[in-house]
Design a protein around this motif. Structure first.
Motif, PDB file in Angstrom:
ATOM      1  N   ASP A 674       1.713 -17.532   9.921  1.00  0.00           N
ATOM      2  CA  ASP A 674       2.653 -16.634  10.583  1.00  0.00           C
ATOM      3  C   ASP A 674       3.260 -15.605   9.644  1.00  0.00           C
ATOM      4  N   LYS A 675       2.765 -15.549   8.404  1.00  0.00           N
ATOM      5  CA  LYS A 675       3.255 -14.553   7.458  1.00  0.00           C
ATOM      6  C   LYS A 675       2.078 -13.693   6.992  1.00  0.00           C
ATOM      7  N   LEU A 676       2.359 -12.384   6.802  1.00  0.00           N
ATOM      8  CA  LEU A 676       1.293 -11.445   6.430  1.00  0.00           C
ATOM      9  C   LEU A 676       1.845 -10.395   5.473  1.00  0.00           C
ATOM     10  N   ALA A 677       1.089 -10.141   4.410  1.00  0.00           N
ATOM     11  CA  ALA A 677       1.382  -9.045   3.480  1.00  0.00           C
ATOM     12  C   ALA A 677       0.204  -8.071   3.505  1.00  0.00           C
ATOM     13  N   ILE A 678       0.477  -6.791   3.699  1.00  0.00           N
ATOM     14  CA  ILE A 678      -0.554  -5.756   3.738  1.00  0.00           C
ATOM     15  C   ILE A 678      -0.328  -4.813   2.566  1.00  0.00           C
ATOM     16  N   TYR A 679      -1.435  -4.439   1.877  1.00  0.00           N
ATOM     17  CA  TYR A 679      -1.357  -3.544   0.722  1.00  0.00           C
ATOM     18  C   TYR A 679      -2.150  -2.271   1.028  1.00  0.00           C
ATOM     19  N   THR A 680      -1.453  -1.142   0.963  1.00  0.00           N
ATOM     20  CA  THR A 680      -2.107   0.149   1.221  1.00  0.00           C
ATOM     21  C   THR A 680      -2.230   0.936  -0.081  1.00  0.00           C
ATOM     22  N   THR A 681      -3.135   1.908  -0.061  1.00  0.00           N
ATOM     23  CA  THR A 681      -3.338   2.776  -1.223  1.00  0.00           C
ATOM     24  C   THR A 681      -3.131   4.219  -0.798  1.00  0.00           C
ATOM     25  N   GLY A 682      -2.312   4.937  -1.519  1.00  0.00           N
ATOM     26  CA  GLY A 682      -1.956   6.302  -1.121  1.00  0.00           C
ATOM     27  C   GLY A 682      -2.757   7.384  -1.796  1.00  0.00           C
ATOM     28  N   SER A 683      -3.694   7.025  -2.669  1.00  0.00           N
ATOM     29  CA  SER A 683      -4.493   8.060  -3.356  1.00  0.00           C
ATOM     30  C   SER A 683      -5.901   7.541  -3.605  1.00  0.00           C
ATOM     31  N   TYR A 684      -6.848   8.487  -3.675  1.00  0.00           N
ATOM     32  CA  TYR A 684      -8.240   8.128  -3.934  1.00  0.00           C
ATOM     33  C   TYR A 684      -8.415   7.728  -5.397  1.00  0.00           C
ATOM     34  N   GLN A 685      -9.410   6.890  -5.639  1.00  0.00           N
ATOM     35  CA  GLN A 685      -9.792   6.568  -7.009  1.00  0.00           C
ATOM     36  C   GLN A 685     -10.647   7.700  -7.572  1.00  0.00           C
ATOM     37  N   ASP A 686     -10.846   7.695  -8.884  1.00  0.00           N
ATOM     38  CA  ASP A 686     -11.570   8.790  -9.549  1.00  0.00           C
ATOM     39  C   ASP A 686     -12.970   8.963  -8.983  1.00  0.00           C
ATOM     40  N   THR A 775       6.024 -14.226  11.993  1.00  0.00           N
ATOM     41  CA  THR A 775       7.469 -14.298  11.744  1.00  0.00           C
ATOM     42  C   THR A 775       7.875 -13.354  10.624  1.00  0.00           C
ATOM     43  N   THR A 776       6.916 -13.051   9.724  1.00  0.00           N
ATOM     44  CA  THR A 776       7.195 -12.166   8.590  1.00  0.00           C
ATOM     45  C   THR A 776       6.015 -11.232   8.387  1.00  0.00           C
ATOM     46  N   LEU A 777       6.299  -9.929   8.222  1.00  0.00           N
ATOM     47  CA  LEU A 777       5.266  -8.940   7.921  1.00  0.00           C
ATOM     48  C   LEU A 777       5.825  -7.966   6.907  1.00  0.00           C
ATOM     49  N   GLU A 778       5.138  -7.845   5.753  1.00  0.00           N
ATOM     50  CA  GLU A 778       5.561  -6.932   4.701  1.00  0.00           C
ATOM     51  C   GLU A 778       4.433  -5.947   4.404  1.00  0.00           C
ATOM     52  N   ILE A 779       4.828  -4.669   4.253  1.00  0.00           N
ATOM     53  CA  ILE A 779       3.876  -3.620   3.913  1.00  0.00           C
ATOM     54  C   ILE A 779       4.183  -3.151   2.496  1.00  0.00           C
ATOM     55  N   TYR A 780       3.205  -3.197   1.584  1.00  0.00           N
ATOM     56  CA  TYR A 780       3.415  -2.808   0.200  1.00  0.00           C
ATOM     57  C   TYR A 780       2.469  -1.686  -0.198  1.00  0.00           C
ATOM     58  N   ASP A 781       2.934  -0.880  -1.158  1.00  0.00           N
ATOM     59  CA  ASP A 781       2.067   0.104  -1.819  1.00  0.00           C
ATOM     60  C   ASP A 781       1.364  -0.630  -2.959  1.00  0.00           C
ATOM     61  N   ALA A 782       0.045  -0.653  -2.937  1.00  0.00           N
ATOM     62  CA  ALA A 782      -0.696  -1.416  -3.939  1.00  0.00           C
ATOM     63  C   ALA A 782      -0.456  -0.912  -5.356  1.00  0.00           C
ATOM     64  N   SER A 783      -0.006   0.349  -5.483  1.00  0.00           N
ATOM     65  CA  SER A 783       0.233   0.897  -6.828  1.00  0.00           C
ATOM     66  C   SER A 783       1.632   0.575  -7.351  1.00  0.00           C
ATOM     67  N   ASP A 784       2.446  -0.070  -6.502  1.00  0.00           N
ATOM     68  CA  ASP A 784       3.813  -0.418  -6.894  1.00  0.00           C
ATOM     69  C   ASP A 784       3.765  -1.690  -7.745  1.00  0.00           C
ATOM     70  N   ALA A 785       4.068  -1.524  -9.050  1.00  0.00           N
ATOM     71  CA  ALA A 785       3.995  -2.664  -9.966  1.00  0.00           C
ATOM     72  C   ALA A 785       4.991  -3.750  -9.613  1.00  0.00           C
ATOM     73  N   SER A 786       6.093  -3.365  -8.977  1.00  0.00           N
ATOM     74  CA  SER A 786       7.118  -4.361  -8.664  1.00  0.00           C
ATOM     75  C   SER A 786       6.797  -5.177  -7.420  1.00  0.00           C
ATOM     76  N   ALA A 787       5.784  -4.749  -6.645  1.00  0.00           N
ATOM     77  CA  ALA A 787       5.441  -5.469  -5.417  1.00  0.00           C
ATOM     78  C   ALA A 787       4.732  -6.771  -5.758  1.00  0.00           C
ATOM     79  N   PRO A 788       5.056  -7.860  -5.026  1.00  0.00           N
ATOM     80  CA  PRO A 788       4.365  -9.132  -5.275  1.00  0.00           C
ATOM     81  C   PRO A 788       2.881  -9.022  -4.911  1.00  0.00           C
ATOM     82  N   ASP A 789       2.041  -9.797  -5.578  1.00  0.00           N
ATOM     83  CA  ASP A 789       0.589  -9.759  -5.318  1.00  0.00           C
ATOM     84  C   ASP A 789       0.177 -11.045  -4.619  1.00  0.00           C
TER      85      ASP A 789
END
Length: 810
Positions: A674-686, A775-789
């Protein structure tokens, strides 16, 4: 056979075995003559001093073509003889290098083609070569048939034509290449014949030791035909290409009779103008129709256009009144008559009631013209003025009111030329091509046809209609059984173009239910209080945008006469889009304005196919006072926003992927995930930016993404040294750009992602949570070093492909 009687018939007469051929240039290579051993042949008088042996069917054709003594009747049979009794008969053949050749047996001769007598040219006819080889290689068979060796063994293949790729023994090479071992291998022999005959005609060169040496076959063929006829070595003979039976059950023949011809392609200037019109200005909707018209213009020359019985217009020439113009030739520009027919045949009134309401359509002219015009007043000059504008009205000698004639002229100018002619594919080779010829001959270019659409025949559940199969249905039967609109939808779904359309009864039945359900849903939803008003949400805007896109696509399909695609878009696909919208908005409910627009647009788009259903929706459900058929094509509420659609596609795709993975993992998890963490990327890789720039440069230079894109990427220095695993990712990424280019053009190559993924998912956390029961849904920026992995998913996130991890709160 009574030998004494046969002898008395033949005594003092010359005997001919007429071999029918389409290849007079090959007569220099004859080695023998073939008959069907168990075939029955008959003798007929060719003249008072000449006898021919052939089939009764061929003799009947000859009688009607005035080739043999008895004309225009079934000629009397002098005697009959089996083919096996002709074997061994010594004969002489025109242009044959051997003074004497012999009649031999061939088992594959058809007595329904030609004369039943076949000349043998084994150098260029695979059937002849293989039959001769069979006889040479089977002495026991020769003995069984009573064939002497001297009739067969001395005769070898005679080279007469050099064909590139086949040499001067074309039939021999074709049979060897296809490994043909017997004259009974019919399919292979047909294949060999097709290979040799066409190539021989188009590219063959005569190599005979005479005046024809070095002459192309296509040049020698007609000249040799003419020469043999002039020298009395051959006769011109015709027969129907296939079996033709009259309605009385009689077998038809080709008759020689007085005939009028349209010159058509025989007039090279006329042909050139028609060909130019087909190539440059006529819209054909499919390549098959265009090619069919071009091919017909290529071969059609003189066309017999008259007959002496039946229905039709009389020939308009002095002394030719007993001839009628046959129907195909007489039905080529009658469309012009449509434009003014109501002035001549509209019944007792014009502009008031419909003619049918007055009891008679007046198609046969029983009622007078509503304007009092008499048939004898419609002179050549009057017709020329109406259709051609010449002579001018002031110079026109007529008793018809000139203001009325000017109105008729104006109506013709308003309606003509025809914008679209819909016809069957079987008429490409006659009526439609003739119509183009005659329009070019009669009218100026601005009145030539603008487009022609052709369709195939109709199948029912994949089979041809036949009363014996129990699947024969008239239009009336289908409409009474399934309703007009369900039938029309099934027809539209059956297929477009020249392929035969497949009318599927189960589809027709399904449409009855689908129409009924959609009608009831439209009534209920518009009366429902669940519809909301106010500002449009994201999904409202997406659905409104999809309505605009559906309008555009359906218009494109109708314009191209793609009715199947149109119905798939504005009926089946449009309802799926509506259902996705309903799911997306969830408990919030659908927006009244957007849903009402959907129902209106669907009715307008589908009206050409299902007019009665759409009329009911339009007036009874939506409340319009005028018929839907007076309404205009729906307008877009705004230009189609491809970026908005891409955003919606991303959201739907992401939800679908996450949900599928949730279902899969939930089956194995001991507790509810019932818990989900999603990681998005805001920029293309090289590597992605490098690929975007490279493919964009190629696209700008060539105007398209080339088919060999993978090869070019591999060979380009920017990608040198790329590991195989990474290279596969590059190829997949580059392939996806094709769809992006179709939507966005140059914007597809921007180095910034088109979708703000994190913000979009944040806005729709409630939707995702409800669908998955979280019950829990978190959206993180994958480039955010402070975000849990969570689950080590951060490194796996890519643009357009967010990574995610489930776990249980327990």
């Amino acid at each position: 056979i009574n030998a004494e009687y046969m002898g008395s018939v033949l005594e003092g007469k010359r005997l001919f075995l007429p071999a029918a051929t389409l290849r007079p240039e090959t007569m220099y290579g004859q080695t023998n003559c073939w008959v069907l051993p168990d075939g029955v042949y008959s003798a007929f008088e060719l003249s008072d001093t000449e006898i021919i042996i052939t089939t009764e069917r061929a003799a009947l054709n000859m009688a009607w073509q005035h080739i043999i003594k008895h004309h225009d009747t079934a000629p009397p049979v002098l005697f009959q003889i089996k083919g096996e009794e002709l074997i061994g008969l010594p004969i002489s053949a025109p242009h044959c290098p051997h003074p004497t050749i012999y009649v031999l047996p061939m088992l594959t001769i058809s007595l329904e083609k030609g004369t039943g007598i076949v000349t043998s040219v084994p150098s260029d006819a695979p059937d002849d070569y293989q039959a001769l080889v069979d006889l040479k290689n089977k002495p026991e068979w020769r003995k069984k048939l009573g064939i002497k060796d001297e009739w067969v063994m001395p005769f070898e293949v005679i080279p007469i034509i050099e064909i590139p790729g086949f040499g001067n023994h074309a039939a021999v090479k074709a049979c060897q290449d296809l490994k043909i071992k017997s004259q009974n291998e019919r399919d292979k022999l047909v294949e060999a014949k097709n290979l040799v005959y066409l190539k021989g005609f188009t590219d063959g060169i005569m190599i005979t030791e005479n005046e024809w040496k070095g002459v192309p076959v296509r040049v020698a063929k007609p000249k040799l035909r003419k020469l043999m006829i002039e020298k009395g070595l051959a006769l011109s003979y015709s027969e129907p290409e296939n079996l033709v039976q009259s309605r009385s059950g009689d077998t038809c023949v080709v008759a020689l009779s007085d005939q009028w011809y349209m010159k058509y392609g025989a007039d090279t200037e006329w042909r050139a103008r028609v060909r130019e019109h087909i190539t440059n200005t006529l819209h054909c909707y499919s390549l098959g129709v265009r090619r069919g018209l071009e091919e017909t213009v290529g071969w059609m020359e003189e066309w017999a256009c008259s007959r002496t019985f039946g229905l039709g217009t009389k020939m308009p020439f002095e002394g030719a009144e007993h001839f009628l113009i046959e129907s195909l030739s007489d039905s080529t520009i009658y469309m012009a008559y449509y434009t003014i027919a109501h002035y001549l045949q509209a019944g007792a009134r014009y502009g008031g009631k419909l003619p049918s309401e007055e009891g008679h359509l007046n198609l046969d002219g029983r009622k007078p013209s509503p304007f009092g015009i008499q048939p004898e007043q419609m002179t050549h000059d009057v017709w020329n003025f109406i259709f051609l504008g010449e002579p001018s009205l002031d110079k026109l000698d007529t008793t018809i009111n000139k203001e009325l004639l000017q109105k008729m002229r104006n109506e013709f100018l308003f309606w003509y030329p025809w914008d679209l002619r819909v016809s069957g594919k079987d008429l490409i080779q006659n009526h439609l091509t003739m119509s183009l010829y005659n329009h070019v001959a009669v009218f100026p270019p601005e009145h030539w046809p603008r487009s022609i659409y052709c369709n195939g025949h109709i199948l029912v559940d994949g089979e041809k209609m036949a009363k014996s199969k129990g699947n024969f249905m008239s239009l009336k039967d289908v409409i009474l059984e399934y309703s007009a609109d369900a039938t029309r939808l099934a027809f539209a779904d059956a297929g477009d173009g020249l392929d035969d359309a497949n009318f599927v009864i189960s589809v027709c039945n399904a449409q009855i239910l689908k129409l009924t359900k959609e009608m009831e849903w439209a009534k209920e939803i518009l009366q429902s209080e669940s519809l909301r008003t106010g500002d449009l949400t994201f999904f409202d805007k997406v659905f409104d945008n999809q309505i605009n896109k559906c309008i555009e696509e359906t218009d494109k399909h109708y314009s191209r006469m793609f009715f199947r695609e149109a119905v798939q878009t504005c009926w089946f696909g449009f309802q799926n889009t509506r259902d996705e919208y309903r799911t997306s908005v969830g408990e919030k409910g659908m927006h009244r304005h957007v849903i009402q627009r959907f129902i209106e647009v669907q009715a307008l788009l589908l009206a050409p196919v299902a007019p009665h259903f759409c009329e009911y929706l339009w007036r009874e459900v939506l409340g319009h006072t005028e018929s839907i058929h007076k309404a205009t094509w729906p307008k877009l509420s705004a230009p189609v926003d491809n970026f908005l659609q891409t955003t919606a596609d991303y959201l739907n795709s992401t939800i679908h992927t996450i949900r599928a993975e949730h279902i899969k993992k939930s089956k194995k998890a001991p507790k509810k995930l019932d818990k989900l963490a999603i990681y998005t990327t805001g920029s293309y890789q090289d590597w992605q930016i490098k690929t975007l720039l490279f493919v964009g440069k190629v696209w700008k230079t060539e105007g398209e993404i080339p088919k060999d894109l993978s090869k070019r990427i591999k060979e380009h220095s920017d990608f040198a040294g790329t590991p195989p695993a990474d290279f596969n990712k590059i190829m997949s990424f580059a392939a996806n750009l094709k769809d992006s280019v179709a939507r966005f053009g140059e914007d597809a190559f921007r180095p910034e992602p088109s979708v703000a993924e994190k913000a979009l998912l944040e806005d729709n956390k409630g939707l995702i949570g409800n669908i998955l029961g979280l019950t829990t849904l978190e959206i993180y920026d994958a480039s955010d070093a402070s975000a849990p992995d969570a689950g080590n998913q951060k490194p796996r996130s890519e643009v357009g492909k967010p990574s995610f991890h489930f776990w249980s709160s327990d």
